[in-house]
Scaffold this motif. Structure first.
Motif, PDB file in Angstrom:
ATOM      1  N   LYS A 145       0.821  -1.211   0.000  1.00  0.00           N
ATOM      2  CA  LYS A 145       0.000   0.000   0.000  1.00  0.00           C
ATOM      3  C   LYS A 145       0.854   1.260   0.000  1.00  0.00           C
ATOM      4  N   ARG A 146       2.005   1.160   0.631  1.00  0.00           N
ATOM      5  CA  ARG A 146       2.898   2.319   0.666  1.00  0.00           C
ATOM      6  C   ARG A 146       3.341   2.689  -0.748  1.00  0.00           C
ATOM      7  N   ARG A 148       1.747   1.912  -3.538  1.00  0.00           N
ATOM      8  CA  ARG A 148       0.581   2.377  -4.301  1.00  0.00           C
ATOM      9  C   ARG A 148       0.279   3.843  -4.009  1.00  0.00           C
ATOM     10  N   ILE A 149       0.379   4.218  -2.745  1.00  0.00           N
ATOM     11  CA  ILE A 149       0.141   5.627  -2.375  1.00  0.00           C
ATOM     12  C   ILE A 149       1.193   6.522  -3.013  1.00  0.00           C
ATOM     13  N   LEU A 150       2.437   6.052  -3.004  1.00  0.00           N
ATOM     14  CA  LEU A 150       3.529   6.834  -3.606  1.00  0.00           C
ATOM     15  C   LEU A 150       3.269   7.046  -5.100  1.00  0.00           C
ATOM     16  N   LYS A 152       0.495   7.022  -6.702  1.00  0.00           N
ATOM     17  CA  LYS A 152      -0.697   7.823  -6.989  1.00  0.00           C
ATOM     18  C   LYS A 152      -0.396   9.320  -7.048  1.00  0.00           C
ATOM     19  N   LYS A 153       0.816   9.694  -6.661  1.00  0.00           N
ATOM     20  CA  LYS A 153       1.214  11.096  -6.786  1.00  0.00           C
ATOM     21  C   LYS A 153       1.362  11.500  -8.249  1.00  0.00           C
ATOM     22  N   LYS A 390      -1.737   6.010 -12.322  1.00  0.00           N
ATOM     23  CA  LYS A 390      -1.880   7.466 -12.314  1.00  0.00           C
ATOM     24  C   LYS A 390      -0.792   8.056 -13.215  1.00  0.00           C
ATOM     25  N   ASP A 858      10.754   7.562  -5.038  1.00  0.00           N
ATOM     26  CA  ASP A 858       9.949   8.776  -5.188  1.00  0.00           C
ATOM     27  C   ASP A 858      10.729   9.850  -5.948  1.00  0.00           C
TER      28      ASP A 858
END
Length: 870
Positions: A145-146, A148-150, A152-153, A390, A858
């Motif tokens: 999940k970490r 995936r969140i990254l 999505k930026k 994204k 990132d």
């Protein structure tokens, strides 16, 4: 889990389908003898006794389900792997992050659907649950999940070949299963090519089979399974136990039309209808008319095949007695499917671009132009990627055309095909959606990539005296470049979407010098403005450049030289990029060790490499290994005499002249110019041969070399002339030389690598990294060995010295050809992340901190966006 994965691959990809069909009446048709025969390849590190132990493990454990109560079955082995690796979230399969590399290792060879469908069937049989959703994404994501969140930026996809990024195998298979007798010509063409799937069994019991007849059998089996599951009455009854070739399986061949008719009835009675432009068609008879509506907004193309597999697996795991007689048929179907897949997806473990190009050349063989399958192939490449990731900047690469009108038509066709509603369910069809989409701005833009092609002119012909190297390709590039510039002038609608140029395909086929004039022409192209009064909006944007270089090479040195040539001959500057650039960063010692310190390469390449390497040693002030430098200097003398001096015309005034390596290197510098500037009248200033047209002014590389004296030196011009127009030099240059790599040679190459990386950094030229593509084509065999961490380590490393010594190049992560490599952009990030997490230091401890890995990724994500040509 290694032996478990190898066993699954052996049983569901490598086994002989005909042997399974012939063993249908046997209770345990996976016998010890056949397993040992196949296992000799799969378990190459094991003795026969150890392979026998693996078989005992199968019999006593893996062929049973976890409770060890239910009956033995070959299909039960899948549950042992799936239970540890696959999880479900919101009806979709996700992969346990810590097992992602294991998942990739197996699913790449057998296909993801075998594992995901069997997993859902087993868990649903245990929970007695029904399932209506089968339109999950083509490539399963990890459950991190970490990450995936990254992601999505926002991501940039900076290296994405449109025709290599659709689900090539899945759509080819669906087309074949629904139109089984339409591809005789295509199978004939495929059979003329080399078989890319490595055979695994030398048993005398293995059948003499052809891929075409195996696919015919699969189509019949699929129809038979579908009919049984849906309680339909089959028309045909064909004996499949004969060897899969035209002679032994004659009964099947004769009844192909009848089989196609039966499939046609299923399409008519059962298949869901889709609107494809002006037509209404059934893509797959296994996609039902009553498909649940939630599937239609996702990857519905895969629904039918997955649903059929799921239903078969569920009947097996529920121990359905009526389905028992179909077990061998279903297993055979899965085997044939995997073996056909191996001819379209690069799974044969061979390195080099030549191997990849064999897959690339056949990717659309079973996807005819203008068919619904071809539209889906192109459409899914872009829209599925946009749906599941994204993507903030989406660069799609397409091939050029030699005429402006054809280029305009090509882009118009792509734009039409890439509309999200190019294919719609008839049930949900709304004409206003198609109309409204026509005016929407595309979410992607194009980079046009020239194709590197081999120079096939016979050097023995008289014309070779007045024809430069790659003359035909240079003419193509001229026409294609002018077509692009004309489109920029005349068509603001399409020119806005063209933001870059590239050159792709085999690096052995053509070098950067061939594309130099075309790149300079477009990189510096300015709109004339003569049609501005006809345009509502006047916009002029710069054309950026990228180039595939240092991906495949005979020697690390010609890989490095190709990178250098694309920078100086194509005038790459800040904002431009290099694709792959593996030669810049892979470990030199490991590479040469992999090659056993012996290289086989053309003599012209050895000569060019030697002179270029010596020049770089001088330029960078590298003072080590003087004995090796002396050896290289002597090698130059010998090769120059052998290839050039001995082939000079006896009456030529230069015949007895001495040419130092620096003169040869100066001649190499002129390869970025138009060769025809040097075909005759060497005493004439080349600048006097240029007229005032823009294309003509691009004949000379004004940026390199800066000194005009180089172009005035008659010795230099003579060598450049001989390189291009002396047929004996061209012919002898193709002869092969074995080159011995010494330890000192490796040290010199390492030193040049290091300096070149910092040079690229100073020029602010970015690198497009493609982890899976590079892993499969390159010589390193672990994702963690990808040179991306050598290019950029800020955030990853803690040592000040390691950070200081790293060039900190601008890098991005991309997919390249995600359809052929069976990957996705999210997976590329995830695979790099887990590979770095699993890296160990010399003491066996984790080498990198996971938090720092994600910070590093990132930064790479952000650099990818900064690299965008938009």
């Amino acid at each position: 889990m290694d032996n478990l994965r190898k066993s699954i691959r052996l049983l569901f990809a490598d086994y002989c389908p005909d042997k399974v069909l012939r063993a249908k009446y046997e209770e345990d048709y996976i016998g010890q003898q056949s397993f040992l025969e196949n296992g000799l390849h799969s378990f190459s590190n094991y003795s026969l006794d150890e392979i026998q132990n693996v078989f005992i493990k199968l019999e006593t454990d893996w062929f049973l389900v976890n409770d060890k109560v239910k009956k033995k079955s070959v299909f039960n082995i899948l549950t042992h792997f799936n239970s540890k690796v696959v999880v479900e979230e919101n009806l979709e399969p996700f992969i346990e992050y810590q097992h992602l590399l294991k998942w990739r290792d197996l699913s790449y060879y057998v296909g993801e659907d075998l594992l995901t469908c069997s997993h859902f069937a087993y868990t649903d049989s245990v929970s007695q649950r029904g399932r209506d959703f089968f339109s999950w994404r083509p490539t399963a994501f990890s459950n991190n999940k970490r990450l995936r969140i990254l992601l999505k930026k926002g991501l940039a996809e900076n290296h994405f070949h449109l025709k290599g990024s659709g689900p090539v195998f899945d759509l080819s298979w669906i087309n074949l299963m629904n139109n089984v007798n339409h591809f005789e010509k295509e199978f004939t063409a495929l059979e003329k090519e080399m078989t890319l799937l490595t055979k695994t069994s030398n048993s005398s019991n293995s059948s003499k089979k052809t891929l075409k007849v195996l696919v015919y059998k699969a189509a019949y089996i699929r129809s038979k399974l579908f009919n049984h599951i849906n309680n339909l009455n089959p028309i045909l009854d064909i004996d499949l136990t004969q060897d899969s070739n035209n002679i032994n399986s004659n009964d099947l061949i004769i009844k192909l039309n009848e089989l196609n008719q039966e499939i046609g009835l299923n399409k008519k009675d059962c298949g869901h209808r889709f609107k494809h432009f002006k037509n209404t068609e059934v893509i797959d008879y296994a996609i039902p008319k009553n498909i649940h509506i939630q599937n239609l907004s996702h990857s519905y193309i895969f629904y039918g095949e997955r649903k059929l597999m799921y239903d078969c697996f569920k009947k097996i795991y529920n121990q359905d007695k009526d389905f028992k007689k179909f077990h061998h048929l279903f297993h055979t179907y899965l085997l044939i499917k995997a073996q056909f897949r191996a001819e379209l997806i690069q799974v044969n473990d061979k390195i080099g671009f030549g191997n990849f190009s064999k897959y690339q050349d056949r990717k659309e063989l079973f996807l005819p132009d203008h068919s619904i399958y071809h539209t889906a192939f192109v459409n899914l490449a872009v829209n599925d990627t946009l749906n599941h990731s994204k993507i903030s900047s989406f660069e799609v690469r397409i091939t050029p055309k030699e005429e402006y009108s054809k280029l305009s038509e090509s882009i118009a066709s792509y734009n039409k095909t890439l509309k999200k509603n190019a294919i719609q369910s008839e049930k949900e069809f709304r004409p206003e959606l198609v109309t409204s989409e026509l005016n929407q701005k595309p979410k992607h833009f194009y980079t046009i990539h020239y194709i590197k092609k081999e120079d096939k002119l016979k050097v023995s012909s008289i014309s070779s005296y007045v024809t430069c190297r790659h003359s035909k390709l240079r003419k193509e590039i001229k026409n294609q470049s002018i077509a692009i510039s004309t489109l920029r002038e005349k068509n603001i609608k399409y020119s806005e979407s063209i933001r870059g140029i590239d050159a792709a395909s085999s690096e052995f086929a053509a070098s950067p010098e061939v594309f130099a004039q075309g790149f300079r022409y477009l990189k510096n192209h300015k709109l004339k403005g003569t049609l501005n009064h006809l345009k509502q909006v006047v916009s002029e944007h710069k054309i950026y450049a990228t180039y595939h270089a240092g991906e495949d090479f005979y020697d690390l040195v010609d890989g490095l030289r190709a990178i250098d040539e694309c920078v100086i001959f194509l005038n790459l500057t800040q904002g431009d990029r290099i694709g792959h650039a593996l030669a810049l960063g892979i470990d030199a010692k490991e590479y040469y060790q992999f090659k056993k310190h012996k290289l086989m390469l053309p003599k012209q390449i050895v000569l060019d490499n030697t002179v270029w390497l010596l020049a770089k040693i001088r330029k960078f002030g590298i003072g080590i290994c003087r004995n090796e430098v002396n050896r290289l200097e002597k090698l130059y003398e010998n090769l120059f005499s052998e290839l050039y001096k001995d082939n000079f015309d006896k009456k030529n005034e230069f015949k007895n002249k001495y040419f130092h390596q620096t003169i040869y290197h100066d001649a190499w510098k002129l390869r970025g110019d138009d060769p025809y500037l040097y075909i005759d009248t060497l005493d004439t200033d080349v600048y006097e041969k240029i007229n005032l047209t823009y294309w003509e002014r691009c004949r000379i590389n004004e940026e390199y070399p800066k000194s005009k004296n180089t172009r005035k030196n008659i010795d230099v011009k003579f060598l450049n002339q001989q390189y291009h127009f002396n047929p004996k030099i061209k012919e002898d240059g193709k002869l092969i030389k074995q080159f011995e790599v010494t330890h000192d040679y490796m040290l010199l190459v390492e030193a040049v690598q290091e300096k070149m990386m910092h040079d690229i950094k100073i020029k602010n030229i970015a690198i497009e990294c493609n982890p899976t593509s590079n892993y499969l084509i390159g010589t390193f065999k672990r994702y963690a060995k990808h040179p991306i961490s050598k290019f950029f380590n800020l955030g990853l490393e803690t040592s000040p010295d390691l950070i200081k010594d790293c060039p900190q190049l601008s890098v991005s992560i991309n997919t390249d050809d995600q359809g052929i490599f069976s990957t996705s952009l999210e997976n590329e990030y995830a695979l790099m992340a887990i590979a770095m997490e699993k890296e160990k230091d010399a003491f066996g401890n984790r080498k990198y901190n996971s938090t720092m890995i994600f910070e590093w990724l990132d930064r790479i994500r952000q650099m990818g966006l900064e690299q965008s040509f938009m």
